[in-house]
Design a protein around this motif. Structure first.
Motif, mmCIF file in Angstrom:
data_model
loop_
_atom_site.group_PDB
_atom_site.id
_atom_site.type_symbol
_atom_site.label_atom_id
_atom_site.label_comp_id
_atom_site.label_asym_id
_atom_site.label_seq_id
_atom_site.Cartn_x
_atom_site.Cartn_y
_atom_site.Cartn_z
ATOM 1 N N ILE A 36 0.980 -0.963 0.141
ATOM 2 C CA ILE A 36 0.210 -0.220 -0.025
ATOM 3 C C ILE A 36 0.830 1.088 0.036
ATOM 4 C CG2 ILE A 36 -2.197 -1.128 0.992
ATOM 5 C CD1 ILE A 36 -0.971 0.828 3.870
ATOM 6 N N THR A 38 0.278 5.861 1.411
ATOM 7 C CA THR A 38 -0.644 6.416 1.925
ATOM 8 C C THR A 38 0.563 8.071 1.929
ATOM 9 O OG1 THR A 38 1.157 6.175 4.081
ATOM 10 C CG2 THR A 38 -0.829 4.850 4.162
ATOM 11 N N GLU A 42 0.227 14.341 6.633
ATOM 12 C CA GLU A 42 -0.447 13.518 7.712
ATOM 13 C C GLU A 42 -0.697 15.124 8.587
ATOM 14 O OE1 GLU A 42 -2.170 10.929 7.644
ATOM 15 O OE2 GLU A 42 -1.208 9.063 6.674
ATOM 16 N N ARG A 78 5.410 12.963 7.507
ATOM 17 C CA ARG A 78 4.889 11.463 9.066
ATOM 18 C C ARG A 78 6.295 11.367 8.906
ATOM 19 N NH1 ARG A 78 4.931 7.149 3.973
ATOM 20 N NH2 ARG A 78 6.573 7.563 2.898
ATOM 21 N N GLU A 81 5.384 4.913 10.034
ATOM 22 C CA GLU A 81 4.637 4.722 8.700
ATOM 23 C C GLU A 81 2.942 3.872 9.783
ATOM 24 O OE1 GLU A 81 3.563 5.713 6.069
ATOM 25 O OE2 GLU A 81 1.676 3.992 5.871
ATOM 26 N N SER A 84 -0.043 6.532 10.689
ATOM 27 C CA SER A 84 -0.553 6.511 9.263
ATOM 28 C C SER A 84 -1.312 5.225 8.398
ATOM 29 C CB SER A 84 0.537 7.113 8.398
ATOM 30 O OG SER A 84 1.066 7.482 8.943
ATOM 31 N N THR A 85 -0.977 3.966 8.297
ATOM 32 C CA THR A 85 -1.380 2.950 8.223
ATOM 33 C C THR A 85 -2.718 2.664 9.646
ATOM 34 O OG1 THR A 85 0.484 1.541 7.753
ATOM 35 C CG2 THR A 85 -1.034 -0.322 7.916
ATOM 36 N N ARG A 87 -4.976 4.797 10.609
ATOM 37 C CA ARG A 87 -5.509 5.676 10.372
ATOM 38 C C ARG A 87 -6.134 5.067 9.101
ATOM 39 N NH1 ARG A 87 -5.585 8.062 6.372
ATOM 40 N NH2 ARG A 87 -3.276 8.257 5.354
ATOM 41 N N ALA A 88 -5.237 4.767 7.724
ATOM 42 C CA ALA A 88 -5.625 3.936 6.733
ATOM 43 C C ALA A 88 -6.970 3.052 7.295
ATOM 44 C CB ALA A 88 -4.592 4.349 5.703
ATOM 45 N N ASN A 92 -10.984 3.876 5.914
ATOM 46 C CA ASN A 92 -10.704 3.366 4.387
ATOM 47 C C ASN A 92 -12.173 1.618 4.864
ATOM 48 O OD1 ASN A 92 -9.768 4.545 1.862
ATOM 49 N ND2 ASN A 92 -7.552 4.201 3.416
ATOM 50 N N THR A 103 4.268 -1.400 3.396
ATOM 51 C CA THR A 103 4.701 0.627 2.625
ATOM 52 C C THR A 103 5.977 0.674 2.699
ATOM 53 O OG1 THR A 103 3.746 2.660 1.961
ATOM 54 C CG2 THR A 103 3.611 1.491 4.326
#
Ligand code: HAM
Length: 416
Positions: A36, A38, A42, A78, A81, A84-85, A87-88, A92, A103
């Motif tokens: 993925i 991102t 952020e 950022r 990570e 962020s992962t 959050r994603a 989603n 990632t």
């Protein structure tokens, strides 16, 4: 001259970098991970809520951007990570767990630059989101060991592990540790005295020999676990050797980010100097902090690409790095042959042969020198006679052989 920003690097040869990413892609596909990506930008809030306000990363090292004068947006580059992962995952609406993703890309931390420590660096980050099973921890550490040892053929590293217990264990242990530290406060450094109050377990990161000495007698969290955690910690220690992974218990390993619980680990190498960890990770639960209804037990790891490259550089000759394709250099001997040279180059490029054309003019001697510097395998000379008669003079720079080849037969000749 305008110099690059302190703590950043120019990457002028990406062969090793790309090799690591390509090998990781292939290895992780074998374990059913999906790649993925991102955003690099952020909301600052994301990291304040996940990494912890008292961590060095959030309190001192964030690159915060104010997009416009007077704007209230708090955006940052950022620093890692994992948040962020998660959050994603939440944003989603991912439904299928465990969500196994990876990632890679640049991260930013305003640290004091030194060997192996940059303000812009790259991580390959792997996360398994939504799993309680300790078997996943064992599999993740094994997967990493196989990657470093078998695929990248590294031997010069050790795996350090510790177990920080669940939230309840950590709270109860935090009290015990604080009582111990209170009794030693007068002998400890100023940073440890501050950490004792704000982020107690971080005292274990202190490099002062006096504090280190005091901490050898501190209570250890792995000795104060609830029944479930004690059983998981035991499984971790028993099952890694069954998979031929040798990890060393390091009671002082607490990691610099606040979100960890249970398993934590680092891959370290004495060949790296002071910044000796090239890979670090563990378990965490960021669901509720980032707005999900579930706690979302997860685990993951960040691999520092620059540090991994430092370890691999002395051994690059043993790695199956991709070879650059043979280079063909087309030389128009006067401006009148430039158009034809471009047509010839175009047809070779269309057929997948790496081809450069020397379009700057110059004498035959200077063009030959240039072709040599480019590392040409073949030079293709086109002068007045070649143009008139429809052939090309091909010189092999490998054995010096020269041949006059009809234009129509050029491709077949070069592919022989
Ligand atoms: P971290 O330990 O902060 O963990 O970083 C992981 C790796 O990134 C380190 O072991 C190191 O190799 C590299 N690294 C960190 N800072 C720098 C720097 N300033 N310069 C060069 N390399 C650096 C994390 O970032 C967690 N998000 C890992 C994780 C994923 N935990 C769970 N999931």
């Amino acid at each position: 001259m305008i110099s690059r920003v302190k703590g950043t690097r120019d990457y002028l040869d990406l062969t090793l970098f790309n090799f690591i990413i390509d090998q990781a892609r292939r290895h992780l596909a074998g374990y059913n991970f999906t790649e993925i990506a991102t955003p690099i930008l952020e909301p600052l809030e994301l990291f304040k809520r996940s990494l912890g306000l008292y961590t060095d990363v959030v309190s001192k090292e964030m690159f915060v951007i104010q997009p416009r004068e007077g704007s209230d947006d708090q955006i940052c580059l950022r620093p890692e990570e994992t948040a962020s992962t998660i959050r994603a995952f939440i944003e989603n609406g991912i439904q299928v767990t465990p969500w196994k993703v990876f990632t890679w890309g640049p991260m930013f931390r305003y640290e004091r630059p030194q060997k192996g420590r940059y303000r812009q660096f790259h991580q390959l980050n792997i996360e398994i989101v939504g799993t309680q099973s300790i078997a996943q921890d064992i599999q993740l550490i094994t997967l990493l060991d196989r990657f470093f040892h078998e695929i990248l053929t590294l031997n010069n590293y050790a795996i350090l592990i510790n177990y920080l217990g669940c939230q309840e264990d950590r709270t109860a242990y935090g009290q015990k540790l604080k009582t111990f530290l209170d009794s030693k406060a007068a002998e400890m450094c100023a940073t440890c005295q501050e950490r004792k109050e704000t982020n107690t377990m971080r005292v274990f990161d202190c490099k002062s020999p006096t504090c280190q000495e005091i901490l050898t007698t501190a209570p250890r969290i792995a000795d104060h676990l609830c029944t479930t955690c004690a059983s998981e910690w035991q499984q971790l220690q028993e099952q890694l050797p069954l998979l031929s992974v040798s990890a060393t218990y390091e009671p002082n390993l607490v990691r610099g980010l606040d979100y960890y619980n249970k398993t934590v680990f680092e891959f370290v190498s004495g060949d790296l100097g002071a910044q000796n960890a090239f890979c670090g990770g563990g378990r965490y639960e960021l669901g509720k902090a980032l707005g999900a209804r579930e706690p979302l037990p997860s685990l993951g790891v960040g691999i520092g690409i620059e540090r991994l490259m430092m370890l691999l550089e002395p051994h690059v000759n043993n790695l199956p790095l991709p070879q650059r394709p043979k280079l063909h250099v087309v030389m128009p001997l006067s401006p009148d042959q430039q158009a034809l040279a471009m047509i010839v180059a175009d047809s070779l490029q269309a057929d997948g042969l790496a081809t450069d054309a020397l379009l700057e003019g110059g004498s035959l001697k200077s063009m030959m020198r240039h072709a040599n510097r480019l590392g040409a395998a073949y030079v293709l000379m086109i002068g007045e006679e070649e143009q008139k008669e429809g052939f090309i003079t091909v010189k092999s720079m490998i054995d010096g052989k020269q041949a006059q080849v009809k234009q129509a037969e050029l491709l077949a000749y070069l592919k022989q």
